[in-house]
Design a protein around this motif. Structure first.
Motif, PDB file in Angstrom:
ATOM      1  N   HIS A  93       0.845  -1.198   0.000  1.00  0.00           N
ATOM      2  CA  HIS A  93       0.000   0.000   0.000  1.00  0.00           C
ATOM      3  C   HIS A  93       0.877   1.243   0.000  1.00  0.00           C
ATOM      4  O   HIS A  93       2.045   1.194   0.394  1.00  0.00           O
ATOM      5  N   ASP A  94       0.282   2.361  -0.413  1.00  0.00           N
ATOM      6  CA  ASP A  94       1.013   3.623  -0.315  1.00  0.00           C
ATOM      7  C   ASP A  94       0.764   4.259   1.052  1.00  0.00           C
ATOM      8  O   ASP A  94       0.093   3.682   1.908  1.00  0.00           O
ATOM      9  N   GLU A  95       1.289   5.457   1.239  1.00  0.00           N
ATOM     10  CA  GLU A  95       1.190   6.086   2.564  1.00  0.00           C
ATOM     11  C   GLU A  95      -0.237   6.474   2.940  1.00  0.00           C
ATOM     12  O   GLU A  95      -0.530   6.722   4.107  1.00  0.00           O
ATOM     13  N   THR A  96      -1.134   6.515   1.945  1.00  0.00           N
ATOM     14  CA  THR A  96      -2.539   6.843   2.237  1.00  0.00           C
ATOM     15  C   THR A  96      -3.361   5.608   2.556  1.00  0.00           C
ATOM     16  O   THR A  96      -4.539   5.720   2.893  1.00  0.00           O
ATOM     17  N   GLY A  97      -2.749   4.423   2.412  1.00  0.00           N
ATOM     18  CA  GLY A  97      -3.481   3.191   2.650  1.00  0.00           C
ATOM     19  C   GLY A  97      -4.125   2.622   1.403  1.00  0.00           C
ATOM     20  O   GLY A  97      -4.882   1.654   1.488  1.00  0.00           O
ATOM     21  N   ARG A  98      -3.808   3.168   0.244  1.00  0.00           N
ATOM     22  CA  ARG A  98      -4.387   2.647  -1.003  1.00  0.00           C
ATOM     23  C   ARG A  98      -3.497   1.549  -1.568  1.00  0.00           C
ATOM     24  O   ARG A  98      -2.273   1.654  -1.543  1.00  0.00           O
ATOM     25  N   ARG A  99      -4.115   0.501  -2.096  1.00  0.00           N
ATOM     26  CA  ARG A  99      -3.362  -0.586  -2.718  1.00  0.00           C
ATOM     27  C   ARG A  99      -2.508  -0.047  -3.866  1.00  0.00           C
ATOM     28  O   ARG A  99      -2.948   0.814  -4.619  1.00  0.00           O
ATOM     29  N   LEU A 100      -1.307  -0.571  -4.016  1.00  0.00           N
ATOM     30  CA  LEU A 100      -0.486  -0.189  -5.158  1.00  0.00           C
ATOM     31  C   LEU A 100      -0.914  -0.920  -6.424  1.00  0.00           C
ATOM     32  O   LEU A 100      -0.812  -0.385  -7.519  1.00  0.00           O
ATOM     33  N   TYR A 101      -1.404  -2.150  -6.264  1.00  0.00           N
ATOM     34  CA  TYR A 101      -1.726  -2.973  -7.433  1.00  0.00           C
ATOM     35  C   TYR A 101      -3.132  -3.556  -7.303  1.00  0.00           C
ATOM     36  O   TYR A 101      -3.494  -4.073  -6.248  1.00  0.00           O
ATOM     37  N   ASP A 102      -3.907  -3.468  -8.380  1.00  0.00           N
ATOM     38  CA  ASP A 102      -5.188  -4.165  -8.399  1.00  0.00           C
ATOM     39  C   ASP A 102      -5.176  -5.338  -9.378  1.00  0.00           C
ATOM     40  O   ASP A 102      -6.169  -6.042  -9.520  1.00  0.00           O
ATOM     41  N   THR A 103      -4.047  -5.552 -10.051  1.00  0.00           N
ATOM     42  CA  THR A 103      -3.861  -6.729 -10.891  1.00  0.00           C
ATOM     43  C   THR A 103      -2.441  -7.237 -10.679  1.00  0.00           C
ATOM     44  O   THR A 103      -1.482  -6.476 -10.793  1.00  0.00           O
ATOM     45  N   VAL A 104      -2.322  -8.523 -10.343  1.00  0.00           N
ATOM     46  CA  VAL A 104      -1.017  -9.142 -10.125  1.00  0.00           C
ATOM     47  C   VAL A 104      -0.917 -10.364 -11.025  1.00  0.00           C
ATOM     48  O   VAL A 104      -1.740 -11.269 -10.943  1.00  0.00           O
ATOM     49  N   ALA A 105       0.084 -10.386 -11.898  1.00  0.00           N
ATOM     50  CA  ALA A 105       0.324 -11.530 -12.779  1.00  0.00           C
ATOM     51  C   ALA A 105       1.590 -12.241 -12.328  1.00  0.00           C
ATOM     52  O   ALA A 105       2.660 -11.632 -12.261  1.00  0.00           O
ATOM     53  N   ALA A 131     -11.884  -2.928  -1.896  1.00  0.00           N
ATOM     54  CA  ALA A 131     -10.576  -2.846  -2.567  1.00  0.00           C
ATOM     55  C   ALA A 131     -10.294  -4.111  -3.371  1.00  0.00           C
ATOM     56  O   ALA A 131      -9.307  -4.809  -3.134  1.00  0.00           O
ATOM     57  N   PRO A 132     -11.142  -4.437  -4.350  1.00  0.00           N
ATOM     58  CA  PRO A 132     -10.995  -5.706  -5.073  1.00  0.00           C
ATOM     59  C   PRO A 132      -9.720  -5.757  -5.905  1.00  0.00           C
ATOM     60  O   PRO A 132      -9.176  -4.727  -6.308  1.00  0.00           O
ATOM     61  N   TRP A 133      -9.264  -6.974  -6.174  1.00  0.00           N
ATOM     62  CA  TRP A 133      -8.091  -7.147  -7.020  1.00  0.00           C
ATOM     63  C   TRP A 133      -8.112  -8.524  -7.661  1.00  0.00           C
ATOM     64  O   TRP A 133      -8.892  -9.395  -7.279  1.00  0.00           O
ATOM     65  N   ALA A 134      -7.244  -8.703  -8.649  1.00  0.00           N
ATOM     66  CA  ALA A 134      -7.172  -9.956  -9.398  1.00  0.00           C
ATOM     67  C   ALA A 134      -5.769 -10.526  -9.335  1.00  0.00           C
ATOM     68  O   ALA A 134      -4.779  -9.798  -9.381  1.00  0.00           O
ATOM     69  N   LEU A 135      -5.691 -11.850  -9.249  1.00  0.00           N
ATOM     70  CA  LEU A 135      -4.423 -12.574  -9.291  1.00  0.00           C
ATOM     71  C   LEU A 135      -4.454 -13.517 -10.483  1.00  0.00           C
ATOM     72  O   LEU A 135      -5.403 -14.299 -10.647  1.00  0.00           O
ATOM     73  N   LEU A 136      -3.437 -13.439 -11.327  1.00  0.00           N
ATOM     74  CA  LEU A 136      -3.315 -14.328 -12.471  1.00  0.00           C
ATOM     75  C   LEU A 136      -2.059 -15.172 -12.284  1.00  0.00           C
ATOM     76  O   LEU A 136      -0.962 -14.628 -12.115  1.00  0.00           O
ATOM     77  N   THR A 137      -2.216 -16.488 -12.299  1.00  0.00           N
ATOM     78  CA  THR A 137      -1.080 -17.392 -12.132  1.00  0.00           C
ATOM     79  C   THR A 137      -0.943 -18.234 -13.390  1.00  0.00           C
ATOM     80  O   THR A 137      -1.914 -18.846 -13.838  1.00  0.00           O
ATOM     81  N   GLY A 180       7.342   3.609 -19.392  1.00  0.00           N
ATOM     82  CA  GLY A 180       6.716   4.911 -19.176  1.00  0.00           C
ATOM     83  C   GLY A 180       5.824   5.351 -20.314  1.00  0.00           C
ATOM     84  O   GLY A 180       5.569   6.546 -20.489  1.00  0.00           O
ATOM     85  N   LYS A 181       5.303   4.406 -21.086  1.00  0.00           N
ATOM     86  CA  LYS A 181       4.467   4.730 -22.244  1.00  0.00           C
ATOM     87  C   LYS A 181       2.997   4.929 -21.883  1.00  0.00           C
ATOM     88  O   LYS A 181       2.215   5.399 -22.699  1.00  0.00           O
ATOM     89  N   VAL A 182       2.605   4.530 -20.677  1.00  0.00           N
ATOM     90  CA  VAL A 182       1.221   4.686 -20.233  1.00  0.00           C
ATOM     91  C   VAL A 182       1.212   5.343 -18.865  1.00  0.00           C
ATOM     92  O   VAL A 182       2.210   5.321 -18.135  1.00  0.00           O
ATOM     93  N   ARG A 183       0.075   5.894 -18.504  1.00  0.00           N
ATOM     94  CA  ARG A 183      -0.004   6.642 -17.247  1.00  0.00           C
ATOM     95  C   ARG A 183      -0.257   5.733 -16.049  1.00  0.00           C
ATOM     96  O   ARG A 183       0.171   6.034 -14.936  1.00  0.00           O
ATOM     97  N   GLU A 184      -0.991   4.634 -16.243  1.00  0.00           N
ATOM     98  CA  GLU A 184      -1.342   3.793 -15.095  1.00  0.00           C
ATOM     99  C   GLU A 184      -0.153   2.951 -14.654  1.00  0.00           C
ATOM    100  O   GLU A 184       0.730   2.620 -15.437  1.00  0.00           O
ATOM    101  N   ARG A 185      -0.155   2.574 -13.354  1.00  0.00           N
ATOM    102  CA  ARG A 185       0.943   1.799 -12.770  1.00  0.00           C
ATOM    103  C   ARG A 185       0.409   0.714 -11.847  1.00  0.00           C
ATOM    104  O   ARG A 185       1.097   0.294 -10.933  1.00  0.00           O
ATOM    105  N   ARG A 186      -0.806   0.226 -12.083  1.00  0.00           N
ATOM    106  CA  ARG A 186      -1.456  -0.630 -11.099  1.00  0.00           C
ATOM    107  C   ARG A 186      -1.372  -2.116 -11.440  1.00  0.00           C
ATOM    108  O   ARG A 186      -2.137  -2.927 -10.927  1.00  0.00           O
ATOM    109  N   LEU A 187      -0.442  -2.464 -12.310  1.00  0.00           N
ATOM    110  CA  LEU A 187      -0.189  -3.867 -12.638  1.00  0.00           C
ATOM    111  C   LEU A 187       1.156  -4.286 -12.064  1.00  0.00           C
ATOM    112  O   LEU A 187       2.170  -3.612 -12.282  1.00  0.00           O
TER     113      LEU A 187
END
Length: 519
Positions: A15-27, A185-191, A216-223
């Motif tokens: 999580h970041d300092e605000t308590g928000r998840r860093l990732y909502d998709t984990v592969a 705070a839902p998230w997905a795990l892909l194995t 750095g080609k896209v703005r999102e960083r949640r993967l």
């Protein structure tokens, strides 16, 4: 639970300092037999029972209790809470399957410590009803598409197999569902094991997204893309080397496996496809059927430790475009042919790419800077869409080149027109491929160059095999690959030129004891 997977779980819940998840998709990409489904089962059980959501920062003294477990928080620690009505969905590929992940969860709830105290019938073959509210459900493509679910956690097992339209749609549907419950705070795990390039599986698309994030080609960083593979250079006939490579890819878990048996029964078995064995057990992306180069071949030539000095003679190849294709500039050191990316201007993905055009002023600035700061002795530039700039560069810098790509009416060096050089470029493609296979080419390991190299497809013609994009409208670019091939070609032409011999003699006199440009 070994240290590697324990560390991975920590990353999943960062999580970041605000308590928000860093990732909502984990592969998670690991070799076959690495117990990925078991890992997903552990996490699925935690999502169903444990305090896996952020509940604020502790002042100190707060207590969490569950069964006979009691934990007292220290000041400043992040506190956890259980999910209100956890909905864990485990996705399988076929209607007849409940899925490996769900089977692990179900078995634990029937036979493991978590079964103690659960009401009878809690765990079933088609669904788990949690006593505190919530459920764990296995689903297939048809079931997932019918449901307007509100998942708090979803597991996609083996998404390298999600190549059919209904499986891709299943992934998109459930992924959208994960946006519905903010407080959960839902998230997905892909194995998964590594994908077969060219099949456009869900995992391949995720990997492309991960590469764009890294560049750095896209703005999102949640993967979070977590991948482990065997070394690129492995002597396939050496048993000890093969076992060592498997030990590298399996990590601590290697002690639980018969590594020698994998080598003998998978890699050395004449009935098995060695490329498939690489993909499943080395966890390496192999190649599309019409791929020009494989990932292991190119990766084996990477030498990011090599630094090209500003006073060392280099050649450059430039490929320009206005909007859709990338604009690229690649250098090649004359002394040994080491290839390095100077710059690449590429259309951003998503909304940022709308109406995008390359910043020609920035391209011009970079080219001029390289000429000012380095000893450029040959410069080949594709004329198309940058003709006026190429002509200007020729007028300004042409006199310092040892060989020009061509000579215009004004006597200055001008561009190298790809449209009239098909035979020459085709032969250059063949020579580059040979150099890579024989280990006679090194490069800087740039991830953008790797992506463009792997995007290149074989295109036979009457002179040999050239390269091209998958299709005219394909978003997968190859411009850096074109420039790398072109830069190596320019170097070969330079070394074969009488002018280069004279230049070398001149440099030898100027710099006693050092001869430039000879491999």
């Amino acid at each position: 639970m070994d240290d590697e997977f324990a560390g991975l779980i920590l990353d999943c819940y960062a999580h970041d300092e605000t308590g928000r998840r860093l990732y909502d998709t984990v592969a998670v990409s690991r070799a076959k037999g690495r117990a990925k489904s078991e890992l997903a089962g552990f996490i699925g059980l935690a999502e169903a029972f444990a305090p896996v959501r952020f509940a604020g920062w502790a002042e100190g003294g707060e207590v969490y209790e569950w069964r006979d477990f009691r934990y007292v928080y220290e000041p400043g620690e992040p506190m956890g809470r259980s999910i209100t009505y956890p909905f864990v969905r485990c996705l399988a590929t076929e209607e007849s399957q409940s899925g490996n992940t769900y089977d692990n969860i179900n078995y634990n709830l029937e036979h493991g410590p978590l079964a103690e105290g659960l009401p009878g019938g809690t765990a079933g073959l088609t669904r788990v009803f949690l006593p505190h509210g919530g459920e764990v459900r296995p689903s297939t493509a048809a079931a997932a598409s019918r449901d307007g679910g509100k998942e708090s956690f979803a597991v996609f097992d083996e998404p390298h197999l999600y190549v059919l339209p209904e499986l891709r749609q299943m992934y998109r549907t459930v992924d959208r569902n994960l946006r519905k419950r903010r407080q959960a705070a839902p998230w997905a795990l892909l194995t998964s094991t590594m994908y077969q390039p060219g099949e456009d599986s869900v995992l391949e698309k995720l990997h492309e997204r991960a590469k764009l994030i890294a560049e750095g080609k896209v703005r999102e960083r949640r993967l979070l893309w977590d991948h482990r593979e065997a070394p690129a250079k492995v002597e396939m006939t050496d048993l000890d080397a093969m076992v060592a490579a498997l030990r590298e890819v399996y990590g601590e878990f290697a002690d639980a496996l018969d590594l020698r048996g994998i080598v003998e029964n998978e890699f050395w078995n004449v009935e098995k496809d060695p490329e498939e064995s690489r993909r499943y057990f080395f966890n390496q992306p192999t190649a599309a059927r019409d791929a020009w180069m494989t990932h292991p071949q190119w990766a084996a030539c990477a030498r990011p430790d090599i630094v090209v000095g500003e006073d060392e003679p280099i050649v450059m190849f430039f490929d320009g475009s206005k909007s859709d294709d990338a604009t690229a500039l690649v250098g090649c050191r004359v002394s040994d042919g080491h290839v390095f990316v100077i710059e690449c201007w590429e259309k951003p993905q998503g909304p940022l790419g709308k109406n995008w055009q390359v910043d020609r002023g920035d391209v011009d600035r970079i080219v001029r800077e390289v000429f000012d700061e380095r000893e450029v002795v040959a410069f080949f530039a594709d004329l198309k869409e940058f003709e006026s700039y190429v002509d200007t560069w020729g007028q300004i810098f042409g006199d310092q080149l040892v060989i020009p790509a061509a000579t215009g009416r004004n006597g200055h060096a001008v561009g190298w027109d790809m449209r009239g050089r098909v035979q020459e470029f085709t032969l250059a493609c063949g020579r580059t491929l040979i150099d890579v296979k024989e280990g006679d080419l090194t490069h800087d390991g740039d991830s953008r160059l790797l992506r463009h190299i792997l995007n290149a497809r074989r295109r036979p013609n009457k002179w040999g095999v050239s390269i091209a994009k998958e299709g005219r409208e394909s978003p997968k670019k190859i411009d850096l690959a074109v420039c790398a091939i072109g830069a190596r070609m320019a170097r070969r032409q330079l070394l074969a030129s009488p002018a280069w011999v004279k230049y070398g003699e001149k440099r030898k006199k100027q710099r006693t004891g050092r001869v430039y440009g000879f491999a």
